[in-house]
Design a protein around this motif. Sequence first.
Motif, PDB file in Angstrom:
ATOM      1  N   ALA A 156       0.808  -1.200   0.000  1.00 22.18           N
ATOM      2  CA  ALA A 156       0.000   0.000   0.000  1.00 22.18           C
ATOM      3  C   ALA A 156       0.847   1.258   0.000  1.00 22.18           C
ATOM      4  O   ALA A 156       0.395   2.298  -0.465  1.00 22.18           O
ATOM      5  CB  ALA A 156      -0.910  -0.016   1.221  1.00 22.18           C
ATOM      6  N   GLY A 157       2.041   1.192   0.550  1.00 24.35           N
ATOM      7  CA  GLY A 157       2.868   2.381   0.646  1.00 24.35           C
ATOM      8  C   GLY A 157       4.331   2.029   0.580  1.00 24.35           C
ATOM      9  O   GLY A 157       4.714   0.900   0.311  1.00 24.35           O
ATOM     10  N   VAL A 158       5.161   3.040   0.837  1.00 24.77           N
ATOM     11  CA  VAL A 158       6.601   2.849   0.870  1.00 24.77           C
ATOM     12  C   VAL A 158       6.970   2.176   2.196  1.00 24.77           C
ATOM     13  O   VAL A 158       6.511   2.614   3.256  1.00 24.77           O
ATOM     14  CB  VAL A 158       7.337   4.197   0.752  1.00 24.77           C
ATOM     15  N   SER A 159       7.747   1.133   2.121  1.00 20.44           N
ATOM     16  CA  SER A 159       8.190   0.475   3.351  1.00 20.44           C
ATOM     17  C   SER A 159       9.702   0.581   3.475  1.00 20.44           C
ATOM     18  O   SER A 159      10.422   0.627   2.466  1.00 20.44           O
ATOM     19  CB  SER A 159       7.745  -0.992   3.377  1.00 20.44           C
ATOM     20  N   ILE A 200       6.659   2.338  -3.730  1.00 19.67           N
ATOM     21  CA  ILE A 200       5.343   1.944  -4.223  1.00 19.67           C
ATOM     22  C   ILE A 200       5.515   1.380  -5.632  1.00 19.67           C
ATOM     23  O   ILE A 200       6.234   1.964  -6.458  1.00 19.67           O
ATOM     24  CB  ILE A 200       4.384   3.143  -4.219  1.00 19.67           C
ATOM     25  N   SER A 201       4.859   0.270  -5.874  1.00 24.62           N
ATOM     26  CA  SER A 201       4.968  -0.387  -7.176  1.00 24.62           C
ATOM     27  C   SER A 201       4.555   0.570  -8.293  1.00 24.62           C
ATOM     28  O   SER A 201       3.510   1.224  -8.220  1.00 24.62           O
ATOM     29  CB  SER A 201       4.068  -1.628  -7.191  1.00 24.62           C
ATOM     30  N   HIS A 236       6.180   3.271  -9.170  1.00 21.71           N
ATOM     31  CA  HIS A 236       6.814   4.582  -9.041  1.00 21.71           C
ATOM     32  C   HIS A 236       8.221   4.515  -9.612  1.00 21.71           C
ATOM     33  O   HIS A 236       9.034   3.680  -9.214  1.00 21.71           O
ATOM     34  CB  HIS A 236       6.869   4.993  -7.562  1.00 21.71           C
ATOM     35  N   SER A 279      13.530  -0.957  -8.637  1.00 23.25           N
ATOM     36  CA  SER A 279      12.549  -1.026  -7.555  1.00 23.25           C
ATOM     37  C   SER A 279      13.225  -0.791  -6.206  1.00 23.25           C
ATOM     38  O   SER A 279      13.452   0.350  -5.824  1.00 23.25           O
ATOM     39  CB  SER A 279      11.834  -2.370  -7.598  1.00 23.25           C
ATOM     40  N   SER A 311       9.027   7.851  -2.734  1.00 25.43           N
ATOM     41  CA  SER A 311       8.915   7.539  -4.152  1.00 25.43           C
ATOM     42  C   SER A 311       7.809   8.377  -4.761  1.00 25.43           C
ATOM     43  O   SER A 311       6.921   8.885  -4.060  1.00 25.43           O
ATOM     44  CB  SER A 311       8.649   6.039  -4.372  1.00 25.43           C
ATOM     45  N   PHE A 360       5.706  10.220  -1.832  1.00 28.57           N
ATOM     46  CA  PHE A 360       5.147   9.381  -0.774  1.00 28.57           C
ATOM     47  C   PHE A 360       6.306   8.861   0.065  1.00 28.57           C
ATOM     48  O   PHE A 360       7.213   8.217  -0.460  1.00 28.57           O
ATOM     49  CB  PHE A 360       4.361   8.216  -1.370  1.00 28.57           C
TER      50      PHE A 360
END
Lengths: 111, 118
Positions: free
Chosen positions: B2-5, B26-27, B29, B73, B94, B108
């Motif tokens: 759901a977000g940047v980890s 984020i996928s 980005h 990525s 990202s 984000f």
Amino acid sequence: SQQGEEDPQALSIQEGENATMNCSYKTSINNLQWYRQNSGRGLVHLILIRSNEREKHSGRLRVTLDTSKKSSSLLITASRAADTASYFCATAARSDYKLSFGAGTTVTVRA
Amino acid sequence: GAGVSQSPSNKVTEKGKDVELRCDPISGHTALYWYRQSLGQGLEFLIYFQGNSAPDKSGLPSDRFSAERTGGSVSTLTIQRTQQEDSAVYLCASSLVGGPGGSYNEQFFGPGTRLTVL
């Protein structure tokens, strides 16, 4: 280096009151963004205003931009305890992509 | 996701040791940024990746700092021979696109890694 400078550094208000903070910057920008940070961790994007815009609204947030004065303001209306956080302005220069952040304004909303 | 980890969330290390900090954007980005935030300060830009282009390393404070982004990525920020002044929160962000001119997208942010060098 930090291009944006927020004013005031800290702000304490009563719940229900409005909070206003200002940001000044030095060089020409493509856009200016405001972020919120809780507890010194991840930032949350609040609003982006482009250099050709003068005012923008999002819910209880109102942002103004005066490119002639190189300044912006963020107004939070009807503040809530959950608005307690640090608020940062960040600028994106015309010829750049990275954001330059100010040192932030710490807002405390008292219940 | 759901977000940047980011991982780890906290890292305590001894002066002189190397550390690796990880960021999962984020996928989708294409732009990825690393920032550093010292206590009570704003964010300091470190490095920027955009797609397959060469990264902008202009913000890295010394040659002890390096970063890579594999497969466009995941990114890893490495600090060699850590010093006490490296103690800070390291934030990754990202965005969909990045680049001068044109349309800028919001960034984000991940929750950050708090690095403490003893």
